[in-house]
Scaffold this motif. Structure first.
Motif, PDB file in Angstrom:
ATOM      1  N   TYR A  41      15.707  85.399 131.379  1.00 31.62           N
ATOM      2  CA  TYR A  41      14.457  84.574 131.056  1.00 31.62           C
ATOM      3  C   TYR A  41      14.587  83.296 131.244  1.00 31.62           C
ATOM      4  CZ  TYR A  41      12.760  89.365 131.177  1.00 31.62           C
ATOM      5  OH  TYR A  41      12.295  90.839 131.520  1.00 31.62           O
ATOM      6  N   GLY A  42      15.569  82.617 131.353  1.00 33.80           N
ATOM      7  CA  GLY A  42      15.714  81.182 131.406  1.00 33.80           C
ATOM      8  C   GLY A  42      16.069  80.626 129.781  1.00 33.80           C
ATOM      9  N   VAL A  43      16.694  81.552 128.934  1.00 33.60           N
ATOM     10  CA  VAL A  43      16.817  81.079 127.660  1.00 33.60           C
ATOM     11  C   VAL A  43      18.399  81.690 127.272  1.00 33.60           C
ATOM     12  CG1 VAL A  43      14.291  80.838 126.912  1.00 33.60           C
ATOM     13  CG2 VAL A  43      15.359  83.088 126.462  1.00 33.60           C
ATOM     14  N   ASN A  44      18.596  81.100 126.052  1.00 34.29           N
ATOM     15  CA  ASN A  44      20.135  81.403 125.477  1.00 34.29           C
ATOM     16  C   ASN A  44      19.891  82.147 124.034  1.00 34.29           C
ATOM     17  OD1 ASN A  44      22.602  82.405 124.583  1.00 34.29           O
ATOM     18  ND2 ASN A  44      23.393  80.571 125.561  1.00 34.29           N
ATOM     19  N   PRO A  45      19.721  83.365 123.804  1.00 39.02           N
ATOM     20  CA  PRO A  45      19.306  83.906 122.555  1.00 39.02           C
ATOM     21  C   PRO A  45      20.299  83.906 121.380  1.00 39.02           C
ATOM     22  CG  PRO A  45      19.973  85.769 123.960  1.00 39.02           C
ATOM     23  CD  PRO A  45      19.673  84.435 124.878  1.00 39.02           C
ATOM     24  N   THR A  46      21.526  83.175 121.847  1.00 40.85           N
ATOM     25  CA  THR A  46      22.691  83.116 121.053  1.00 40.85           C
ATOM     26  C   THR A  46      22.212  82.210 119.997  1.00 40.85           C
ATOM     27  OG1 THR A  46      24.174  83.674 122.630  1.00 40.85           O
ATOM     28  CG2 THR A  46      25.103  82.708 120.953  1.00 40.85           C
ATOM     29  N   GLN A  47      21.478  81.106 120.176  1.00 45.22           N
ATOM     30  CA  GLN A  47      21.110  80.221 119.189  1.00 45.22           C
ATOM     31  C   GLN A  47      20.452  80.574 118.214  1.00 45.22           C
ATOM     32  OE1 GLN A  47      22.608  77.030 118.872  1.00 45.22           O
ATOM     33  NE2 GLN A  47      21.417  76.970 117.138  1.00 45.22           N
ATOM     34  N   SER A  48      19.501  81.283 118.622  1.00 48.05           N
ATOM     35  CA  SER A  48      18.475  81.800 117.350  1.00 48.05           C
ATOM     36  C   SER A  48      19.160  82.950 116.800  1.00 48.05           C
ATOM     37  CB  SER A  48      17.302  82.581 118.083  1.00 48.05           C
ATOM     38  OG  SER A  48      17.481  83.492 118.947  1.00 48.05           O
ATOM     39  N   TRP A  49      20.129  83.662 117.381  1.00 47.96           N
ATOM     40  CA  TRP A  49      21.024  84.661 116.436  1.00 47.96           C
ATOM     41  C   TRP A  49      21.999  83.891 115.627  1.00 47.96           C
ATOM     42  CZ3 TRP A  49      26.576  85.787 117.489  1.00 47.96           C
ATOM     43  CH2 TRP A  49      27.287  86.719 116.770  1.00 47.96           C
ATOM     44  N   LEU A  50      22.458  82.869 116.015  1.00 46.11           N
ATOM     45  CA  LEU A  50      23.263  82.148 114.781  1.00 46.11           C
ATOM     46  C   LEU A  50      22.536  81.486 113.721  1.00 46.11           C
ATOM     47  CD1 LEU A  50      25.848  80.228 117.469  1.00 46.11           C
ATOM     48  CD2 LEU A  50      26.314  82.333 116.066  1.00 46.11           C
ATOM     49  N   GLU A  51      21.461  81.159 114.143  1.00 48.49           N
ATOM     50  CA  GLU A  51      20.495  80.627 113.058  1.00 48.49           C
ATOM     51  C   GLU A  51      20.220  81.636 112.113  1.00 48.49           C
ATOM     52  OE1 GLU A  51      17.256  78.738 115.278  1.00 48.49           O
ATOM     53  OE2 GLU A  51      18.460  76.889 115.826  1.00 48.49           O
ATOM     54  N   TRP A  52      19.905  82.803 112.630  1.00 46.55           N
ATOM     55  CA  TRP A  52      19.547  84.127 111.807  1.00 46.55           C
ATOM     56  C   TRP A  52      20.682  84.411 110.986  1.00 46.55           C
ATOM     57  CZ3 TRP A  52      21.752  88.898 111.096  1.00 46.55           C
ATOM     58  CH2 TRP A  52      20.955  89.975 110.456  1.00 46.55           C
ATOM     59  N   ASN A  53      21.920  84.387 111.379  1.00 45.02           N
ATOM     60  CA  ASN A  53      23.139  84.408 110.727  1.00 45.02           C
ATOM     61  C   ASN A  53      23.195  83.513 109.583  1.00 45.02           C
ATOM     62  OD1 ASN A  53      25.375  86.526 111.642  1.00 45.02           O
ATOM     63  ND2 ASN A  53      24.075  86.013 113.419  1.00 45.02           N
ATOM     64  N   ALA A  54      23.175  82.372 109.791  1.00 42.17           N
ATOM     65  CA  ALA A  54      23.258  81.180 108.920  1.00 42.17           C
ATOM     66  C   ALA A  54      22.145  81.458 107.544  1.00 42.17           C
ATOM     67  CB  ALA A  54      23.045  79.759 109.457  1.00 42.17           C
ATOM     68  N   ALA A  55      20.753  81.846 108.149  1.00 43.46           N
ATOM     69  CA  ALA A  55      19.845  81.991 107.124  1.00 43.46           C
ATOM     70  C   ALA A  55      20.108  83.346 105.968  1.00 43.46           C
ATOM     71  CB  ALA A  55      18.454  82.163 107.810  1.00 43.46           C
ATOM     72  N   GLN A  56      21.261  84.126 106.453  1.00 44.68           N
ATOM     73  CA  GLN A  56      21.276  85.161 105.671  1.00 44.68           C
ATOM     74  C   GLN A  56      22.166  84.535 104.456  1.00 44.68           C
ATOM     75  OE1 GLN A  56      19.521  87.806 106.013  1.00 44.68           O
ATOM     76  NE2 GLN A  56      18.746  86.453 108.057  1.00 44.68           N
ATOM     77  N   LEU A  57      22.624  83.500 104.277  1.00 41.90           N
ATOM     78  CA  LEU A  57      23.875  83.072 103.341  1.00 41.90           C
ATOM     79  C   LEU A  57      23.323  81.883 102.584  1.00 41.90           C
ATOM     80  CD1 LEU A  57      26.484  83.863 102.660  1.00 41.90           C
ATOM     81  CD2 LEU A  57      27.525  82.111 104.134  1.00 41.90           C
ATOM     82  N   ALA A  58      23.307  81.650 101.333  1.00 36.25           N
ATOM     83  CA  ALA A  58      23.054  80.762 100.440  1.00 36.25           C
ATOM     84  C   ALA A  58      23.847  80.857  99.195  1.00 36.25           C
ATOM     85  CB  ALA A  58      21.484  80.587 100.119  1.00 36.25           C
ATOM     86  N   LEU A  59      23.685  79.719  98.398  1.00 39.60           N
ATOM     87  CA  LEU A  59      24.399  80.005  96.955  1.00 39.60           C
ATOM     88  C   LEU A  59      23.754  80.756  96.082  1.00 39.60           C
ATOM     89  CD1 LEU A  59      24.825  76.010  96.138  1.00 39.60           C
ATOM     90  CD2 LEU A  59      26.678  77.867  96.926  1.00 39.60           C
ATOM     91  N   PRO A  60      24.713  81.693  95.345  1.00 44.45           N
ATOM     92  CA  PRO A  60      23.961  82.642  94.481  1.00 44.45           C
ATOM     93  C   PRO A  60      22.947  82.109  93.297  1.00 44.45           C
ATOM     94  CG  PRO A  60      26.289  83.065  94.406  1.00 44.45           C
ATOM     95  CD  PRO A  60      25.996  81.836  95.100  1.00 44.45           C
ATOM     96  N   SER A  61      21.768  82.746  93.315  1.00 45.14           N
ATOM     97  CA  SER A  61      20.764  82.464  92.514  1.00 45.14           C
ATOM     98  C   SER A  61      20.493  83.224  91.363  1.00 45.14           C
ATOM     99  CB  SER A  61      19.757  81.952  93.206  1.00 45.14           C
ATOM    100  OG  SER A  61      18.892  83.083  94.167  1.00 45.14           O
ATOM    101  N   THR A  62      19.660  82.887  90.452  1.00 48.75           N
ATOM    102  CA  THR A  62      19.051  83.897  89.452  1.00 48.75           C
ATOM    103  C   THR A  62      18.149  85.015  90.008  1.00 48.75           C
ATOM    104  OG1 THR A  62      19.045  82.078  88.004  1.00 48.75           O
ATOM    105  CG2 THR A  62      17.557  83.881  87.386  1.00 48.75           C
ATOM    106  N   HIS A  63      17.517  84.583  91.387  1.00 48.39           N
ATOM    107  CA  HIS A  63      16.601  85.562  92.013  1.00 48.39           C
ATOM    108  C   HIS A  63      17.547  86.735  92.523  1.00 48.39           C
ATOM    109  CE1 HIS A  63      13.659  87.136  94.778  1.00 48.39           C
ATOM    110  NE2 HIS A  63      14.492  87.039  95.625  1.00 48.39           N
TER     111      HIS A  63
END
Length: 569
Positions: A261-283
């Motif tokens: 459909y004229g788009v590359n879903p890999t970029q959004s997939w990589l962004e989703w992966n990156a959004a699953q990782l952060a520094l440990p927090s109290t929450h």
């Protein structure tokens, strides 16, 4: 000195037919006669269904009737769509998609059993030889431990709902269990075949839910490998890792070549992966401590005891390998910025395996305490399920009946003789199991967890037989979907909407609603979801929107839907 001293009579294995029957009793209820529910279950099915009825571009770009769903990966949805293609005409699309779910679960259960069996027959895990003989054989001891691990795995409360949903998480946990099995094979044989099997599984995990979990798993295996020599490390770094990368790169490569459909879903997939990782927090720490207690029950108490009992043999493979994986997945859960149960799922297979090695050393008092807790808690739950069903059917007890109908206004009870007979047979089987455990005082290792797993299976089976019509009424969008579909033409139209993925999937499947695709907002019809108390459109000064229908699910006061048609009268 090894902490295990056992006679051969304690290693009586469960019959194979019993294990198979137990697994089928676990997985089949909740898949048959159930609509896709308002959750990730309906959204996952929507992606599978869209792929099955679409073309090649729909298989490369996961979406729900035109709504792109960035994140996760396509593998679980490819498999579900394949089964819809093969069996949808016979079983219906929803049930056909769940054949894949059954396969996912069986792979995970078998992997947990065989991983524990391989570890349990190793020399360092064997009980101390008795002075006059009578100790179990290595194979018998391994089989009994494997039975215990499987029962613990089935008893984990966090696995119950997720293993019955058409989601990527159901495949992820099974692939993690299979990767544990491949890891045990690799650590034992250090063969090229085992390394390729592990690498392939890690690559499939990348295609299932991204690269974080397989990377954490591979890192844990590398850290656990030094005691096994340089050859094992070479297999992990020069064979398994490149193989995993090659398999995981298949979908991004196809996206780059064909641009669905004229788009590359890999970029959004990589962004989703990156959004699953952060520094440990109290929450994240509070979430982990709060939810893992029940999510991993009854695995974590036995796993904790196994670490204590085997503390002097902590370098043994049956302790070091699952412990490294549990530690890696715990760190990954603590680094997740989102409080969701999916981050806890990878813990269950290695924790169940580690927990099995706590069974031979548990004191009788601790075993009895776990058994009594499971028996009282789960028997009480089963009793409430029966009482609630009787109240819905007869109106007595009146207060319970009123509460049930208050949660599902408009629901009309239906009596299903077959469902009642299945539920009654399961209840009788539970009573016989409890009587056997109390009266016989068996010495077999898996006695400590048989009531926990059996009770969980009983309660789930009762819910999915006696209460399934009520649950379908409250969690399915089928009724609303049909109402919306009746207000629309048969073909040649499209609908703009703001509804979420689960609703969109349900409306498209049940109501055959044709939604706008990939951000196109030039449709004649508009379907809006709001809170019910504050409509999104309160005034149409130009008179270009005409309300055709409004409604909601009777059991949901927070969602209301309004269907408009654009244009002049």
């Amino acid at each position: 000195m090894k902490p295990v001293r056992l006679p051969a009579s304690a290693t009586l294995a469960l019959p194979r037919w019993g294990l198979v029957a137990l697994c089928l009793l676990y997985i089949l209820p909740g898949l048959i006669r159930r609509d896709p529910w308002k959750s990730d279950d309906a959204a996952g099915f929507g992606i599978m269904w869209t792929m099955a009825r679409g073309g090649w571009q729909d298989w490369l770009l996961p979406h729900i009737a035109g709504l792109q769903v960035p994140g996760e990966g396509p593998l679980a949805f490819w498999l579900g769509a394949l089964f819809i293609h093969l069996f949808g005409w016979l079983l219906g699309d929803a049930l056909a998609a769940r054949i894949a779910t059954i396969g996912f679960f069986l792979i995970g259960a078998l992997s947990v059993w065989y991983s524990t069996y391989l570890l349990g027959r190793r020399a360092e895990t064997q009980p101390i030889r008795l002075a006059f003989g009578g100790q179990p054989e290595a194979r018998d001891y391994g089989r009994t431990l494997a039975d215990g691990a499987l029962l613990i795995y089935l008893g984990c409360l966090g696995l119950l709902l997720r293993s019955h949903e058409t989601t990527a998480e159901a495949l992820q946990i099974s692939l993690i269990a299979f990767a544990v099995y491949a890891s045990v094979r690799l650590f034992e044989s250090q063969s090229l075949r085992a390394a390729l099997m592990l690498g392939t599984t890690l690559g499939l995990l990348v295609l299932t839910r991204g690269w974080l979990a397989p990377l954490a798993m591979w890192s844990a295996l590398v850290l656990a490998s030094p005691r096994h020599g340089d050859r094992l490390l070479q297999r992990l770094t020069l064979v398994a890792l490149p193989m995993g990368f090659a398999i995981g790169a298949i979908w991004p490569l196809l996206n780059a070549l064909f641009l669905p459909y004229g788009v590359n879903p890999t970029q959004s997939w990589l962004e989703w992966n990156a959004a699953q990782l952060a520094l440990p927090s109290t929450h994240s720490l509070v979430y982990f401590l709060k939810y893992s207690i029940w999510f991993a029950w009854p695995a974590w108490p036995f796993a904790g005891w196994a670490l204590y009992a085997w503390r002097q043999q902590h370098a043994a493979l049956h302790v070091r390998l699952p412990l490294a994986l549990v530690a890696a997945f715990t760190l990954l859960a603590l680094c997740s910025p989102h409080g969701e149960e999916g981050v806890l799922l990878p813990l269950l297979p290695p924790m169940a395996i580690l927990a099995a090695f706590g069974l031979p050393t548990m004191k009788r008092g601790a075993i009895n305490a776990v058994d009594w807790f499971a028996m009282m808690t789960l028997s009480t739950c089963a009793g409430f399920i029966w009482v609630g069903w009787i109240a819905k059917q007869t109106g007595w007890p009146a207060q319970i009946a009123r509460n049930a109908f208050k949660l599902a206004p408009g629901f009309k009870p239906e009596f299903n003789l077959l469902a009642m007979l299945i539920a009654a047979a399961a209840t009788v089987g539970w009573i016989m199991l409890v009587r056997w455990r109390i009266a016989r005082h068996p010495s077999v290792l898996w006695r400590a967890v048989v009531l926990s797993s059996g009770g969980v299976i009983l309660c789930w089976l009762l819910l999915m037989t006696l209460w399934l019509p009520w649950l379908n009424y409250g969690k399915s969008y089928a009724g609303v979907s049909h109402q919306i579909g009746e207000k629309l033409p048969d073909s040649g139209y499209c609908v703009d909407t703001n509804v979420g993925p689960a609703q969109r999937a349900s409306f498209a499947y049940f109501g055959q609603v044709e939604f706008s695709r990939f951000g196109n907002h030039d449709c004649e019809y508009l379907l809006l979801q709001d809170s019910g108390h504050s409509p999104l459109i309160t005034k149409d000064a130009e008179g270009s929107l005409h309300l055709l229908w409004e409604g909601r699910r009777p059991s949901d006061r927070d969602e209301r839907y309004r269907l408009y048609r654009r244009g002049t009268r």
